[in-house]
Design a protein around this motif. Sequence first.
Motif, PDB file in Angstrom:
ATOM      1  N   PHE A 193      -8.713   6.335  -5.937  1.00  0.00           N
ATOM      2  CA  PHE A 193      -8.740   5.074  -6.680  1.00  0.00           C
ATOM      3  C   PHE A 193      -7.387   4.375  -6.717  1.00  0.00           C
ATOM      4  O   PHE A 193      -7.320   3.151  -6.593  1.00  0.00           O
ATOM      5  N   LEU A 194      -6.321   5.151  -6.870  1.00  0.00           N
ATOM      6  CA  LEU A 194      -5.011   4.523  -7.028  1.00  0.00           C
ATOM      7  C   LEU A 194      -4.332   4.235  -5.689  1.00  0.00           C
ATOM      8  O   LEU A 194      -3.534   3.305  -5.587  1.00  0.00           O
ATOM      9  N   CYS A 195      -4.664   5.013  -4.674  1.00  0.00           N
ATOM     10  CA  CYS A 195      -4.009   4.821  -3.375  1.00  0.00           C
ATOM     11  C   CYS A 195      -4.881   4.071  -2.368  1.00  0.00           C
ATOM     12  O   CYS A 195      -4.369   3.618  -1.341  1.00  0.00           O
ATOM     13  N   ALA A 196      -6.185   3.961  -2.624  1.00  0.00           N
ATOM     14  CA  ALA A 196      -7.083   3.298  -1.675  1.00  0.00           C
ATOM     15  C   ALA A 196      -7.755   2.061  -2.266  1.00  0.00           C
ATOM     16  O   ALA A 196      -7.571   0.941  -1.773  1.00  0.00           O
ATOM     17  N   GLY A 227     -11.618   1.848   0.003  1.00  0.00           N
ATOM     18  CA  GLY A 227     -11.867   3.031  -0.808  1.00  0.00           C
ATOM     19  C   GLY A 227     -12.929   3.926  -0.211  1.00  0.00           C
ATOM     20  O   GLY A 227     -12.773   5.153  -0.170  1.00  0.00           O
ATOM     21  N   MET A 228     -14.020   3.335   0.258  1.00  0.00           N
ATOM     22  CA  MET A 228     -15.097   4.130   0.840  1.00  0.00           C
ATOM     23  C   MET A 228     -14.669   4.748   2.170  1.00  0.00           C
ATOM     24  O   MET A 228     -15.068   5.874   2.499  1.00  0.00           O
ATOM     25  N   THR A 229     -13.870   4.029   2.928  1.00  0.00           N
ATOM     26  CA  THR A 229     -13.364   4.579   4.188  1.00  0.00           C
ATOM     27  C   THR A 229     -12.555   5.849   3.934  1.00  0.00           C
ATOM     28  O   THR A 229     -12.775   6.887   4.570  1.00  0.00           O
ATOM     29  N   ILE A 230     -11.617   5.763   2.999  1.00  0.00           N
ATOM     30  CA  ILE A 230     -10.764   6.909   2.699  1.00  0.00           C
ATOM     31  C   ILE A 230     -11.572   8.036   2.058  1.00  0.00           C
ATOM     32  O   ILE A 230     -11.353   9.223   2.353  1.00  0.00           O
ATOM     33  N   ILE A 239       2.734   1.780  -3.362  1.00  0.00           N
ATOM     34  CA  ILE A 239       1.854   2.314  -4.409  1.00  0.00           C
ATOM     35  C   ILE A 239       1.565   3.793  -4.158  1.00  0.00           C
ATOM     36  O   ILE A 239       1.551   4.609  -5.090  1.00  0.00           O
ATOM     37  N   TYR A 240       1.339   4.134  -2.897  1.00  0.00           N
ATOM     38  CA  TYR A 240       1.099   5.546  -2.551  1.00  0.00           C
ATOM     39  C   TYR A 240       2.303   6.405  -2.925  1.00  0.00           C
ATOM     40  O   TYR A 240       2.149   7.491  -3.516  1.00  0.00           O
ATOM     41  N   MET A 241       3.509   5.956  -2.618  1.00  0.00           N
ATOM     42  CA  MET A 241       4.716   6.728  -2.912  1.00  0.00           C
ATOM     43  C   MET A 241       4.932   6.882  -4.414  1.00  0.00           C
ATOM     44  O   MET A 241       5.290   7.960  -4.897  1.00  0.00           O
ATOM     45  N   ILE A 242       4.714   5.808  -5.158  1.00  0.00           N
ATOM     46  CA  ILE A 242       4.849   5.886  -6.617  1.00  0.00           C
ATOM     47  C   ILE A 242       3.824   6.857  -7.188  1.00  0.00           C
ATOM     48  O   ILE A 242       4.141   7.690  -8.049  1.00  0.00           O
ATOM     49  N   SER A 243       2.595   6.760  -6.692  1.00  0.00           N
ATOM     50  CA  SER A 243       1.541   7.665  -7.155  1.00  0.00           C
ATOM     51  C   SER A 243       1.874   9.112  -6.830  1.00  0.00           C
ATOM     52  O   SER A 243       1.702  10.012  -7.655  1.00  0.00           O
ATOM     53  N   PHE A 244       2.368   9.360  -5.636  1.00  0.00           N
ATOM     54  CA  PHE A 244       2.655  10.721  -5.186  1.00  0.00           C
ATOM     55  C   PHE A 244       3.772  11.364  -6.008  1.00  0.00           C
ATOM     56  O   PHE A 244       3.710  12.548  -6.347  1.00  0.00           O
ATOM     57  N   THR A 260       0.830  -1.212   0.000  1.00  0.00           N
ATOM     58  CA  THR A 260       0.000   0.000   0.000  1.00  0.00           C
ATOM     59  C   THR A 260       0.860   1.257   0.000  1.00  0.00           C
ATOM     60  O   THR A 260       0.633   2.187  -0.793  1.00  0.00           O
ATOM     61  N   TYR A 261       1.842   1.291   0.874  1.00  0.00           N
ATOM     62  CA  TYR A 261       2.671   2.495   0.969  1.00  0.00           C
ATOM     63  C   TYR A 261       3.545   2.676  -0.268  1.00  0.00           C
ATOM     64  O   TYR A 261       3.787   3.811  -0.710  1.00  0.00           O
TER      65      TYR A 261
END
Length: 214
Positions: free
Chosen positions: A135-138, A188-191, A118-123, A115-116
């Motif tokens: 969508f991409l991070c959650a 996704g819904m939580t975030i 993917i988040y870093m790559i996305s960021f 998860t982290y």
Amino acid sequence: MTELQILSLCIYLGILGFIVSKTDFKQLLKDRPFQHKLFGAITCVFVLWLFRVSIYDGLVMHFLWLTALTLVLGLRWSVIAASVVLLGSTIIGQDTWSMFGVNGLLGLLLPIGVTYLIYMISFHRISRHMFVYIFLCAFFPGAISMALKMLSMSGYFYLDGFYAWNVIEYNYAQMTLLMVFPEAFFNGMTITCLIVYKPDLVYTFEDKFYIDGK
């Protein structure tokens, strides 16, 4: 304990120890809102993990919620929080002590790490936008995390000789397809709800990056 279980325990505790050594616990002692967020997250995940199903001993299926946990708390605190949940789950008998290392390595560190990552790559590599974040991070990491966790656990049970592959395949591995979308939707819904109504609670989300000027 088997050799794989001992090896998994050593790796998990080594990584956990390193993360704990790099974590500033003064924040926990001084920041009351953070205390509420951390302990609230631990409680929510712990309660969710109580709802599980299994046909054979060890082949347990339950929602993880670790993608949302990672985005809310960040990498280090999410590992610590999830480890507390795993410890509590093991103490009350939901999980066995012999599987503590395997559950920690494959059930916690793998989903949180993916998860982290993917988040870093996305960021850093993709245009920052609120819908990209949702969508991409959650959603996406939630699905990937569940798939990786269940497939890696399937491989472990087979390699350690707990069950024949046909038992694992029909009673656990094939259930991955049924668990992936609900896990993605749940995270996704939580975030989505948090960044709309309580964005200050999400450690990895800031208006200036994802909303301002878009």
